[in-house]
Scaffold this motif. Structure first.
Motif, PDB file in Angstrom:
ATOM      1  N   PRO A  76     -40.233 -69.141 -17.037  1.00  0.00           N
ATOM      2  CA  PRO A  76     -39.270 -70.443 -16.574  1.00  0.00           C
ATOM      3  C   PRO A  76     -37.759 -69.973 -16.548  1.00  0.00           C
ATOM      4  O   PRO A  76     -37.341 -69.652 -17.309  1.00  0.00           O
ATOM      5  CB  PRO A  76     -39.595 -71.448 -17.578  1.00  0.00           C
ATOM      6  N   SER A  77     -37.316 -70.307 -15.275  1.00  0.00           N
ATOM      7  CA  SER A  77     -35.554 -70.206 -15.277  1.00  0.00           C
ATOM      8  C   SER A  77     -35.417 -68.778 -15.230  1.00  0.00           C
ATOM      9  O   SER A  77     -34.247 -68.211 -16.044  1.00  0.00           O
ATOM     10  CB  SER A  77     -34.620 -70.862 -16.103  1.00  0.00           C
ATOM     11  N   ASP A  78     -36.311 -67.730 -15.236  1.00  0.00           N
ATOM     12  CA  ASP A  78     -36.017 -66.332 -15.319  1.00  0.00           C
ATOM     13  C   ASP A  78     -35.646 -65.928 -16.847  1.00  0.00           C
ATOM     14  O   ASP A  78     -34.930 -65.093 -17.017  1.00  0.00           O
ATOM     15  CB  ASP A  78     -34.848 -65.615 -14.346  1.00  0.00           C
ATOM     16  N   ASP A  79     -35.906 -66.749 -17.886  1.00  0.00           N
ATOM     17  CA  ASP A  79     -35.549 -66.551 -19.230  1.00  0.00           C
ATOM     18  C   ASP A  79     -36.787 -65.745 -19.955  1.00  0.00           C
ATOM     19  O   ASP A  79     -37.833 -66.427 -20.242  1.00  0.00           O
ATOM     20  CB  ASP A  79     -35.335 -67.981 -19.817  1.00  0.00           C
TER      21      ASP A  79
ATOM     22  N   THR B 117     -36.395 -65.100 -23.113  1.00  0.00           N
ATOM     23  CA  THR B 117     -36.683 -65.373 -24.413  1.00  0.00           C
ATOM     24  C   THR B 117     -37.638 -67.009 -24.465  1.00  0.00           C
ATOM     25  O   THR B 117     -37.584 -67.483 -25.589  1.00  0.00           O
ATOM     26  CB  THR B 117     -35.357 -65.786 -25.050  1.00  0.00           C
ATOM     27  N   HIS B 118     -37.795 -67.092 -23.314  1.00  0.00           N
ATOM     28  CA  HIS B 118     -38.643 -68.361 -23.066  1.00  0.00           C
ATOM     29  C   HIS B 118     -40.005 -68.236 -24.027  1.00  0.00           C
ATOM     30  O   HIS B 118     -40.505 -66.967 -24.063  1.00  0.00           O
ATOM     31  CB  HIS B 118     -38.953 -68.714 -21.792  1.00  0.00           C
ATOM     32  N   PRO B 119     -40.673 -68.978 -24.704  1.00  0.00           N
ATOM     33  CA  PRO B 119     -41.572 -68.803 -25.620  1.00  0.00           C
ATOM     34  C   PRO B 119     -42.874 -68.084 -25.053  1.00  0.00           C
ATOM     35  O   PRO B 119     -43.454 -67.314 -25.760  1.00  0.00           O
ATOM     36  CB  PRO B 119     -41.895 -70.310 -26.136  1.00  0.00           C
ATOM     37  N   ILE B 120     -43.027 -68.433 -23.780  1.00  0.00           N
ATOM     38  CA  ILE B 120     -44.305 -67.973 -23.183  1.00  0.00           C
ATOM     39  C   ILE B 120     -44.054 -66.399 -23.050  1.00  0.00           C
ATOM     40  O   ILE B 120     -45.063 -65.608 -23.578  1.00  0.00           O
ATOM     41  CB  ILE B 120     -44.837 -68.762 -21.826  1.00  0.00           C
ATOM     42  N   PRO B 121     -43.282 -65.955 -22.120  1.00  0.00           N
ATOM     43  CA  PRO B 121     -42.788 -64.263 -22.095  1.00  0.00           C
ATOM     44  C   PRO B 121     -42.750 -63.759 -23.607  1.00  0.00           C
ATOM     45  O   PRO B 121     -42.949 -62.745 -23.864  1.00  0.00           O
ATOM     46  CB  PRO B 121     -41.818 -64.348 -21.102  1.00  0.00           C
TER      47      PRO B 121
ATOM     48  N   VAL C 253     -39.821 -58.596 -39.199  1.00  0.00           N
ATOM     49  CA  VAL C 253     -39.831 -59.959 -38.678  1.00  0.00           C
ATOM     50  C   VAL C 253     -39.776 -59.667 -37.047  1.00  0.00           C
ATOM     51  O   VAL C 253     -38.888 -58.914 -36.441  1.00  0.00           O
ATOM     52  CB  VAL C 253     -38.571 -60.480 -39.200  1.00  0.00           C
ATOM     53  N   SER C 254     -40.440 -60.781 -36.348  1.00  0.00           N
ATOM     54  CA  SER C 254     -40.558 -60.894 -35.078  1.00  0.00           C
ATOM     55  C   SER C 254     -39.539 -62.028 -34.476  1.00  0.00           C
ATOM     56  O   SER C 254     -40.299 -63.037 -34.204  1.00  0.00           O
ATOM     57  CB  SER C 254     -41.755 -60.739 -34.460  1.00  0.00           C
ATOM     58  N   PRO C 255     -38.458 -62.291 -34.631  1.00  0.00           N
ATOM     59  CA  PRO C 255     -37.525 -63.183 -34.035  1.00  0.00           C
ATOM     60  C   PRO C 255     -38.106 -63.849 -32.894  1.00  0.00           C
ATOM     61  O   PRO C 255     -37.829 -62.720 -31.966  1.00  0.00           O
ATOM     62  CB  PRO C 255     -36.118 -62.916 -34.349  1.00  0.00           C
ATOM     63  N   PRO C 256     -38.199 -65.132 -32.482  1.00  0.00           N
ATOM     64  CA  PRO C 256     -38.422 -65.516 -30.951  1.00  0.00           C
ATOM     65  C   PRO C 256     -37.028 -65.295 -30.006  1.00  0.00           C
ATOM     66  O   PRO C 256     -36.079 -65.342 -30.485  1.00  0.00           O
ATOM     67  CB  PRO C 256     -38.670 -66.996 -31.160  1.00  0.00           C
ATOM     68  N   GLY C 257     -37.468 -64.441 -29.130  1.00  0.00           N
ATOM     69  CA  GLY C 257     -36.292 -64.140 -28.201  1.00  0.00           C
ATOM     70  C   GLY C 257     -35.117 -63.402 -28.850  1.00  0.00           C
ATOM     71  O   GLY C 257     -34.310 -63.272 -28.442  1.00  0.00           O
TER      72      GLY C 257
END
Lengths: 588, 459
Positions: B308-311, B313-317, A389-393
């Protein structure tokens, strides 16, 4: 049955096709794209297309083919790489070059090569045969003897069975008369719809551990043959490496590796390295027991959704022949995203993070296709499912991880912190769990050592004590700890570096036999306990931490291979001897 | 080819133009829109049904007078003309010249969307590229055919780092020069100029193809631009046997353009308003990097993602990290310490490093040294954390070794001059100087032979 296209919205199209059944395959337009009916609204059929829909034109012809998405099952599957709808990619590359063309269909198996068929000696003409029974066998690779099964939905009186000899997939090897008195020919291969689980006689409890040669799994969070496991982890945590290690070393008969929406280069890595790796048990190339299903992230999204089912159907087929099959799916998140994409385009109400409401039930139904069974031909086989599973973030509370966690019995949680410190495999010992420990304990007691369960618990308790102590150290510094507490930290380090960390790239360390796993654990715990005793005699903890034995013990994993069990035992003798020496010194 | 021209646009908003009753239009076709001032705009068919055709207008739908707008369907997808004349040129996202020179004329035209490479036809990338930057070469090696993004933040020197890599990148023992595809989406005028000047002053301009969409250029052009650029890259790599380094900057602007259009189309959003297909869409770009069996060229890709905001876990990075083969992460903290390049080692990773380094490629100890540096630095950061709580005076002697190791590692290993090109052997030697600040007992990731050969601990 023909109809015409009335709407195109990415991979989802609508067509006037009034009698099409849900699940039926269709061909679309001049490009001859393949799709699947996933819904009906009156006369309009909703179709998801496995290929890119660019350049499709409204009004083009749509043809319903009359059968659902099926895979061809027979000799020649092993060693192949298929796409998400079972097109053989190597052959496709020979036929049409380096890029995947659209609208091309190639049979999954080669129909022009001959296989040596040996009929089942127990069968004679006139016998009543049921679906799933074995008609005979074909040596598929040096490792795999392929049982030729009657399709599970067929039965009848055997009229004729071919003699021992060489046959192509197009030559009949048996004829039966079914209960409507119709004569049917049977071949070396047959088709089965991927969304229908293959039938079996009855289920059995899983009892034997799947030995992966990976210490964190086998010793700490075991999985059973026929069990289900998940590996959630953020990117960069080493998920792919772990799955490849499992595919490499686990003691299954067949490994099916499904690359679902992942990187193309990872599959190339498998394709290039597996043929060169020699399986430690059979001494044969790993490719002789491996099937790859590859739908990389840039390949069309709908075929990605199908690839998981193609993989598990292949797994069930070999299970039905009485084999232990492991299927690794990397990654189920991409599969769930494919579901989400189609649901979104259908305008279905999203529930969590855009996923449709049926995500949980689809996931559960998929994992339910694992298990150990008594097959229709009276053998025992199993399908073990391992889904990444590749959980977002890296957030484990997201829907796919959350639902999967409720379904599986073994949860191998990967940790970004461990990976950042290059602690591999980065499996967290605090978040992971296995509900199979009690069952595997019997196996270890019978086959390796009766103390396994006790040592495993001791090690885990040492690790959790150290976890607490590190919190204290982080607040007030190591000086606040007593000598005993600091020795606990050293003991936990021994377990972490000497047992838990395992290098996939180190030739010796990559695979650890159960004996070696047990001895390594024993070595670390003996040192810890002997050290504890020396502390009470007054040896300073700093001095204890300086003992050259410690670093030697941590290196044991890559010094002694799984064949050098005697050397490891010798090392234990040496530890005991050395400690006796210190012991005598301090006692005086 | 028969072309269809219509004047029946029924509605236009948010970059989308809606047409009624146009037969024979194919999904994905290119469209030319002529407005009442006789200006031409480009568009693409993004949805078709019997009642309604939806056209995405790249230059936007502002100021369109629907009664006086002509829409021409070209009945072909977006294509780009290919020839080696592209080298040294500057184009916009659709492949039209931006340098006041004539357009490329060639009979060879390809669909910008490309096709997926058959995984069975790929060759595994394993040739080490020396960038001359220690933090990359020593710890996160780049190999030919890899896609390795730079995760950055606003104000961090990703452009300078990229320019340095472009200047210095080479293969060990091989005199080869990369062709460079520079694809810029929504970047500022000054950034575009920075790169152009840089290419000029290095004399590599003749090997560079630039595709530029500036911050004030049409947003939706950013959706086509990387695809046009990669089609040219594929041509140079796989038809012309060139080794191509593709720089995509900035993918965050790309993803925002995608969000803009998907919202206008009414797609169901997944995270932070980005469409559910963001992953597949990004993969369609990133996966075009790589090598193909029996072809000499390669495509190595270095996209820039400003978080964005050095995050991270933001969807793009986040989604980028799941597709690419590792990531180089820049850190504001190191930047403020004056370290250049401010590469944050802990979250950085190169997945293809393991097969590109070692005995036959760089040096036998390379991979183990990298692992050891990672492990030691991780431990040193823990110690530094502790020291900030209890004070450095109360640390044990062993911990103090780690503390000075961390400082020297940042200042002498990560830190280097923008003009400095370190060979991999220099990088490895600096690594051993640093590891020699720690006693051998702390170094369990390197082998005993390595220790005997390179470790010079003086206590």
């Amino acid at each position: 049955m023909d109809g015409k296209l009335v709407q195109i919205n990415g991979p989802l199209v609508r067509a006037e096709l009034d009698k099409a059944r849900i699940g039926e395959q269709v061909h679309l337009g001049k490009l001859n794209l393949t799709g699947e009916v996933i819904g009906r609204e009156g006369k309009i059929a909703l179709i998801q297309v496995y290929e890119d829909t660019e350049s499709l034109i409204l009004g083009e012809k749509v043809t319903a083919l009359g059968y659902p998405l099926s895979v061809e099952l027979g000799p020649g599957l092993i060693g192949q790489i298929f796409d998400g709808v079972q097109r053989p990619l190597q052959e496709l590359a020979q036929l049409s070059g380096d890029y995947i063309p659209r609208g091309i269909s190639v049979p999954a198996l080669k129909h022009d090569i001959k296989w040596h068929f040996k009929p089942n000696a127990d069968l004679t003409a006139g016998m009543l045969l049921n679906g799933g029974q074995s008609l005979g066998s074909v040596p598929e690779t040096k490792l795999i003897t392929h049982q030729i099964l009657i399709p599970p939905d067929r039965q009848g009186e055997l009229l004729w069975l071919a003699e021992s000899g060489s046959y192509t997939l197009d030559e009949p090897i048996a004829r039966i008369k079914d209960n409507q008195d119709l004569e049917k020919s049977l071949y070396l291969s047959h088709y089965w719809p991927v969304r229908t689980p293959r039938p079996y006689d009855h289920r059995e409890d899983a009892i034997a551990p799947l030995i992966t040669g990976q210490r964190i799994f086998d010793t700490f969070f075991p999985l059973l043959k026929g069990g289900k496991a998940t590996i959630p982890g953020p990117f960069g945590a080493g998920k792919t490496m772990i799955q490849q290690q499992i595919a490499r070393w686990s003691d299954a008969d067949i490994v099916i590796y499904v690359g679902c929406g992942e990187r193309g280069n990872e599959l190339v890595d498998v394709l290039e390295t597996f043929p060169k790796i020699i399986d430690p048990r059979s001494k044969r190339s790993l490719m002789e027991r491996t099937i790859l299903v590859a739908n990389t992230s840039n390949m069309p999204v709908v075929a990605r959704e199908a690839s998981i089912y193609v993989g598990v159907t292949l797994a069930e087929y070999y299970r039905d022949q009485g084999m232990d099959v492991v299927m690794v799916a990397d990654s189920t998140s991409r599969w769930a995203e494919a579901l989400r994409e189609v649901a979104g385009r259908l305008g279905q109400m999203p529930v969590e993070e855009g996923y449709p409401a049926y995500l949980a039930s689809r996931l559960a139904a998929f994992y339910e296709r694992s298990g150990r069974v008594n097959t229709l031909c009276g053998k025992q086989g199993s399908v073990t499912l391992i889904g990444a599973v590749s959980p977002p973030g890296g957030d484990f509370s997201e829907p796919v991880t959350g639902h999967t966690k409720e379904i599986v019995q073994t949860f191998w949680a990967l940790s970004k912190e461990l990976a950042d410190a290059r602690h591999y495999p980065s499996v967290s010992w605090t978040e992971s769990f296995s509900e199979y420990v009690a069952i595997t304990a019997d196996w270890w007691a019978q086959n390796i050592h009766p103390d396994w369960y006790k040592l495993r618990s001791e090690a885990l308790s040492l690790l959790s004590q150290a976890h607490e102590l590190i919190r204290i150290v982080n607040l007030v510094g190591p000086e606040a700890l007593s000598a005993e507490q600091r020795w606990i930290l050293s003991g936990a380090d021994l377990i972490k570096e000497g047992v838990l960390q395992q290098s996939a790239l180190d030739e010796v360390d990559s695979y650890s036999s159960p004996e070696k796993q047990f001895l390594l654990l024993q070595i670390m715990l003996i040192i810890y306990h002997k050290g504890e005793a020396l502390l009470t005699l007054g040896m300073p903890v700093q001095e204890l931490n300086q003992l050259p034995l410690l670093i030697k013990a941590k290196r044991c994993k890559s010094t002694y291979s799984s064949e050098q069990i005697e050397d490891l035992k010798q090392f234990i003798v040496q530890i005991e001897h050395d400690f006796q020496h210190y012991y005598n010194e301090y006692q005086q | 080819m028969r072309e269809l021209e219509y004047r029946q646009a029924s509605a236009a908003h948010g970059g989308l133009l809606f047409m009624h009753g146009v037969p024979g239009v194919a999904y994905g076709d290119q469209v030319i829109i002529t407005d009442h001032r006789n200006h031409k705009r480009n568009g693409q068919v993004v949805q078709t049904s019997q009642e309604l055709i939806t056209v995405q207008v790249i230059e936007g739908t502002d100021d369109l007078d629907l009664e006086r707008t002509w829409v021409r369907f070209l009945q072909k997808p977006f294509e780009v003309s290919l020839s080696t004349d592209v080298l040294g040129r500057i184009f916009d996202g659709l492949g039209n010249p931006r340098d006041q020179r004539p357009p490329i004329v060639s009979s060879l035209k390809r669909n910008v969307n490309g096709s997926a490479v058959n995984p069975a036809a790929r060759a595994y990338p394993k040739e080490f590229i020396q960038t001359g930057v220690s933090a990359i070469d020593g710890l996160n090696s780049l190999v030919r055919g890899q896609k390795l993004p730079i995760f950055s933040g606003s104000g961090l020197p990703h452009n300078r780092l990229l320019a340095q890599i472009v200047r210095q990148a080479k293969l060990l023992g091989e005199e080869s020069n990369f062709a460079i595809i520079f694809a810029a989406m929504g970047i500022s005028y000054s950034d575009a100029l920075f790169f152009q000047k840089n290419f000029e002053s290095n004399g590599v301009l003749g090997n560079v193809v630039m595709f530029i969409n500036q911050a004030d250029d049409p947003t939706l052009e950013r959706l086509i631009l990387p695809r046009t650029a990669l089609t040219v890259a594929e041509y140079l790599a796989f038809d012309e046997d060139r080794h191509v380094l593709v720089i995509l900057t900035d993918m965050t602007n790309y993803a925002e353009a995608l969000r803009e259009i998907s919202t206008a189309k009414g797609d169901v959003p997944a995270r932070k308003g980005y469409p559910g297909y963001l992953y597949s869409d990004l993969a369609g770009i990133y996966e075009r990097a790589g090598r193909i069996k029996n072809r000499h060229g390669s495509i190595t890709m270095m996209p820039v993602v400003t978080m964005p905001s050095d995050d991270i876990t933001h969807p793009i990075p986040d989604l980028t990290g799941y597709i690419t083969e590792g990531q180089i992460v820049l850190s504001r903290e190191l930047q403020s310490l004056g370290i250049y390049p401010p590469i944050n080692i802990s979250p950085s990773l190169s997945r293809l490093m393991k097969d590109g380094v070692g005995k036959n490629d760089t040096r036998d100890d390379h991979m183990r040294v990298a692992n050891q540096l990672y492990a030691a630095y991780a431990k040193a950061l823990e110690v530094r954390n502790l020291a900030s709580i209890i004070g450095a005076e109360d640390l044990s002697e062993a911990d103090n070794h780690f503390l000075s190791f961390a400082r020297d590692f940042e200042e002498n290993y990560i830190n280097q001059d923008e003009e400095q090109e370190r060979s991999i052997f220099e990088t490895l030697n600096i690594a051993w100087d640093l590891l020699s600040m720690l006693p051998a007992a702390e170094l369990s990731r390197v082998s005993e032979t390595d220790l005997a050969r390179y470790h010079h601990w003086e206590g």
